[in-house]
Write a protein that holds these residues in place. Sequence first.
Motif, short mmCIF file in Angstrom:
data_model
loop_
_atom_site.label_atom_id
_atom_site.label_comp_id
_atom_site.label_asym_id
_atom_site.label_seq_id
_atom_site.Cartn_x
_atom_site.Cartn_y
_atom_site.Cartn_z
N ASP A 135 0.84 -1.20 0.00
CA ASP A 135 0.00 0.00 0.00
C ASP A 135 0.88 1.25 0.00
N LEU A 136 1.47 1.55 -1.17
CA LEU A 136 2.40 2.66 -1.27
C LEU A 136 2.41 3.18 -2.70
N LEU A 137 2.38 4.51 -2.83
CA LEU A 137 2.58 5.21 -4.09
C LEU A 137 3.48 6.40 -3.81
N VAL A 138 4.32 6.74 -4.77
CA VAL A 138 5.05 8.00 -4.71
C VAL A 138 4.52 8.85 -5.85
N GLU A 139 3.89 9.94 -5.48
CA GLU A 139 3.27 10.85 -6.44
C GLU A 139 4.29 11.86 -6.96
N PRO A 140 3.97 12.56 -8.06
CA PRO A 140 4.88 13.60 -8.54
C PRO A 140 5.28 14.55 -7.41
N GLY A 141 6.54 14.97 -7.47
CA GLY A 141 7.08 15.79 -6.39
C GLY A 141 7.57 14.96 -5.22
N ARG A 142 7.56 13.65 -5.38
CA ARG A 142 8.00 12.67 -4.37
C ARG A 142 7.12 12.68 -3.11
N ARG A 143 5.83 12.96 -3.32
CA ARG A 143 4.86 12.90 -2.22
C ARG A 143 4.48 11.45 -2.00
N ILE A 144 4.67 10.96 -0.77
CA ILE A 144 4.44 9.56 -0.43
C ILE A 144 3.04 9.40 0.14
N VAL A 145 2.25 8.50 -0.49
CA VAL A 145 0.86 8.32 -0.09
C VAL A 145 0.48 6.83 -0.09
N HIS A 146 -0.66 6.55 0.56
CA HIS A 146 -1.29 5.23 0.46
C HIS A 146 -1.96 5.14 -0.91
#
Length: 152
Positions: A135-146
């Motif tokens: 349960d991990l994603l790294v969004e643009p800008g290196r924002r770490i989210v579920h």
Amino acid sequence: MKKPALDPATVEGRSGSIYPAPFQAAVAGRVKRRLGDALGLSDFGVNLVELAPGAASALRHWHSAEDEFIHVLSGELTLVTDAGEQVLSAGMCAGFPKNSGDGHCLVNRTDVPASYLEIGTRAPDTDRVVYPDVDLLVEPGRRIVHRDGSPY
């Protein structure tokens, strides 16, 4: 040595990761020397990576906007992808096209250190990194989210 030449041993090795605490254990034993940064490269990154026995390069992942290429320099590494596992030894290489949807990582399953060159596009402002097994994603800008988009 003078630039543009460089002795990789003079570049500080960095361990650790941007992963939230529950996922950091997978990459314990990984050391990266950021050769591209040391040489002032801006369009692509080049890292000399050493994996201790039992260490992984990353959690299995794929990038939406960054190509990756690895070349094994020493030791033996297990490449894990959607298709399964295969062993790579010194001299072998692998490439991971952006937006392929094929999660990958390298694992050192031997009792000796292994090293490889990691070369990849730099697109942190547009790249999304998907981790299909956790349960991990790294969004643009290196924002770490579920996966649901909520922050860690």
